[in-house]
Design an enzyme around this catalytic site. Structure first.
Site, PDB file in Angstrom:
ATOM      1  N   HIS A 125      -4.415  27.685 -46.489  1.00 53.68           N
ATOM      2  CA  HIS A 125      -4.392  27.392 -44.869  1.00 53.68           C
ATOM      3  C   HIS A 125      -3.915  28.985 -44.337  1.00 53.68           C
ATOM      4  O   HIS A 125      -3.183  29.343 -44.881  1.00 53.68           O
ATOM      5  CB  HIS A 125      -3.719  26.275 -44.621  1.00 53.68           C
ATOM      6  CG  HIS A 125      -3.878  25.899 -43.030  1.00 53.68           C
ATOM      7  ND1 HIS A 125      -3.059  26.365 -42.125  1.00 53.68           N
ATOM      8  CD2 HIS A 125      -4.378  24.718 -42.458  1.00 53.68           C
ATOM      9  CE1 HIS A 125      -3.394  25.686 -40.948  1.00 53.68           C
ATOM     10  NE2 HIS A 125      -4.231  24.674 -41.138  1.00 53.68           N
ATOM     11  N   ASP A 202       2.891  23.902 -49.951  1.00 57.13           N
ATOM     12  CA  ASP A 202       2.400  23.519 -48.812  1.00 57.13           C
ATOM     13  C   ASP A 202       1.564  21.821 -48.869  1.00 57.13           C
ATOM     14  O   ASP A 202       0.720  21.791 -49.700  1.00 57.13           O
ATOM     15  CB  ASP A 202       1.139  24.278 -48.280  1.00 57.13           C
ATOM     16  CG  ASP A 202       0.316  23.842 -47.015  1.00 57.13           C
ATOM     17  OD1 ASP A 202       0.487  22.657 -46.591  1.00 57.13           O
ATOM     18  OD2 ASP A 202      -0.391  24.693 -46.360  1.00 57.13           O
ATOM     19  N   GLN A 205      -1.461  18.197 -46.569  1.00 57.55           N
ATOM     20  CA  GLN A 205      -2.687  17.255 -47.026  1.00 57.55           C
ATOM     21  C   GLN A 205      -2.082  16.372 -48.080  1.00 57.55           C
ATOM     22  O   GLN A 205      -2.191  14.970 -48.046  1.00 57.55           O
ATOM     23  CB  GLN A 205      -3.903  17.923 -47.488  1.00 57.55           C
ATOM     24  CG  GLN A 205      -4.435  19.013 -46.524  1.00 57.55           C
ATOM     25  CD  GLN A 205      -5.150  17.906 -45.253  1.00 57.55           C
ATOM     26  OE1 GLN A 205      -5.461  16.858 -45.428  1.00 57.55           O
ATOM     27  NE2 GLN A 205      -5.118  18.508 -44.189  1.00 57.55           N
ATOM     28  N   LYS A 228       0.319  14.059 -40.119  1.00 59.22           N
ATOM     29  CA  LYS A 228      -1.007  13.839 -41.111  1.00 59.22           C
ATOM     30  C   LYS A 228      -0.909  12.667 -41.833  1.00 59.22           C
ATOM     31  O   LYS A 228      -1.583  12.355 -42.753  1.00 59.22           O
ATOM     32  CB  LYS A 228      -1.249  14.934 -41.891  1.00 59.22           C
ATOM     33  CG  LYS A 228      -1.907  16.347 -40.978  1.00 59.22           C
ATOM     34  CD  LYS A 228      -2.159  17.504 -41.954  1.00 59.22           C
ATOM     35  CE  LYS A 228      -2.793  18.623 -40.873  1.00 59.22           C
ATOM     36  NZ  LYS A 228      -3.176  19.899 -41.435  1.00 59.22           N
ATOM     37  N   CYS A 366      -9.112  26.749 -40.433  1.00 63.94           N
ATOM     38  CA  CYS A 366      -8.001  27.577 -40.527  1.00 63.94           C
ATOM     39  C   CYS A 366      -7.913  28.177 -42.224  1.00 63.94           C
ATOM     40  O   CYS A 366      -6.798  28.190 -42.699  1.00 63.94           O
ATOM     41  CB  CYS A 366      -6.471  26.828 -40.272  1.00 63.94           C
ATOM     42  SG  CYS A 366      -6.560  26.263 -38.620  1.00 63.94           S
TER      43      CYS A 366
END
Ligand SMILES: *Cc1c(COP(=O)(O)O)cnc(C)c1O
Length: 408
Positions: A125, A202, A205, A228, A366
């Site tokens: 991202h 990261d 998700q 999220k 993104c």
């Protein structure tokens, strides 16, 4: 579809699913961008403002004490959520992006030198690309990129070949938002540690689909966003190993992050407060706990199993559509379905689906470099959450047939 969850009851927990969009009941398939929020989360936010709104940590009155207790309770809840060794390793941020910038601007600026190397991957991202580019530009470091195969999986041999004694930092996405790929992060971390590099994941998700155990992963940093995971926008956390956080300089200066201030010199507060300058997003931090409790009540493995069955159902169905190509076919993936259709622009697909009340995301998500890797400008992405149903997927499929008829 058989599962351990009462999906009808779950849908009733999300008031927004009743919305009518363009004359149709909303079908919300943009969950990888942000999930909807259950009533318990909405009530936690308004409950704070209605009953105990006060600034935290400094007040001695009842409301301030209550707000502080709820705020710190949330921190302990997030510590448990990631199985972090201590609450001091849980830093409240504005979200994943903010946490990555924090690490690049504090750890990166202090410990990386000219000629050092930072490794990211081809499926990052923008929020896990740009902060490292900014750092590399400032410090004269070199940014390297792990390539992927056509299914959207990292090439681990190529990763190993990139690792040298100059590698100081590896920052990769745990689960791709554009492809759904679940990366072999434990192996990535182990290999990075062999050359002495630190690793940030990261987790934007991953945190809604997978159980996360930062001790088992042995990651040095983990950044995520609550919005999220059925929680509020504008808040997230950064996990960092204590000895690293202690060695890092503060990020932003101001109230709360200090121990003592004189005009000559300021001493800094202890962890985690050293990294939390100013009044935080109190209401949303408090509500975060309710989001995680909600997820745990349903059970993450149950959620993942149900979402996977939706993904499988949708994947089978879209494969029947002529000229449709799925982007992201990793063996290990979450409920993200990205695709392109021959001769039809993703934006037109999105507009026509929206006219039918179906919310999907279109564009580069993104991840522009990733789109370039596949020689496309964007995809249409349907991403599924626990409140979605196969009946909704049927509506998507009908919608896509209509798109084909009108534009194909
Ligand atoms: C959403 C997302 C981000 C950015 O999260 P913010 O909440 O916007 O900071 C970063 N990485 C991935 C993989 C994401 O899906």
């Amino acid at each position: 579809m058989s599962n351990n969850l009462d999906i009808t009851a779950i849908r009733n927990d999300f008031p927004i699913l009743e919305e009518i969009v363009n004359g149709k009941q909303l079908v919300y398939f943009d969950n990888a961008a942000t999930t909807q929020k259950p009533k318990v989360v909405l009530d936690a936010i308004s409950g704070y403002y209605e009953h105990y709104n006060a600034n935290i940590h400094r007040g001695i009155h009842q409301l301030a004490e209550k707000a502080t207790a709820a705020f710190e309770d949330s921190r302990k809840r997030l510590q448990q959520f990631l199985n972090a060794p201590s609450f001091e390793e849980i830093i409240f941020t504005y979200g994943t992006t903010d946490g990555i910038n924090l690490v690049a601007q504090t750890y990166g600026r202090k410990f990386l030198k000219e000629g050092d190397e930072v490794i990211i991957s081809a499926m990052e991202h923008h929020s896990n690309i740009v902060p490292w580019q900014m750092l590399c530009e400032e410090k004269g470091c070199i940014l390297k990129v792990i390539p992927i195969n056509d299914d959207g999986e990292l090439l681990m041999d190529e990763y190993e070949a990139l690792l040298t004694e100059r590698t100081k930092f590896v920052s990769v996405v745990h689960v791709s938002n554009s492809l759904g790929t679940i990366n072999p992060v434990k192996e990535i971390i182990r290999k990075a540690h062999e050359v002495g590099a630190k690793v940030l994941l990261d987790g934007a998700q991953a945190s809604s689909h997978l159980s996360i155990d930062v001790q088992d992963l042995d990651c040095d940093f983990y950044s995520l966003s609550l919005h999220k995971i059925y929680g509020p926008t504008g808040m997230g956390i950064l996990f960092g190993k204590k000895e690293l956080l202690n060695a890092m300089p503060p990020y932003r200066g101001g109230g709360e992050m200090i121990k003592e201030v004189t005009f000559e010199k300021t001493t800094y507060n202890e962890l985690p407060y050293k990294f939390e300058a100013g009044t935080p997003n109190i209401a949303d931090v408090i509500a975060a706990k309710y989001a995680l409790d909600y997820v745990d009540t349903l059970g993450k493995p149950n959620i993942a199993a149900y979402e996977n069955s939706l993904l499988e159902y949708a994947t089978q169905a879209v494969m029947e559509i002529e000229g449709l190509k799925i982007i992201g076919k990793a063996k290990e993936k979450v409920s993200v379905l990205s695709f392109v259709i021959d001769g039809i622009h993703h934006q037109d697909t999105g507009v026509l689906l929206d006219q039918q009340g179906i919310a999907v995301r279109t564009g580069h998500h993104c991840t522009q470099p990733l789109m370039r890797r596949f020689n496309i400008t964007g995809t249409t992405r349907a991403s599924f959450a626990v409140y979605n149903t196969t009946a909704e997927i049927d509506r998507l499929i009908q919608g896509l047939h209509k798109v084909k008829k009108m534009l194909g």
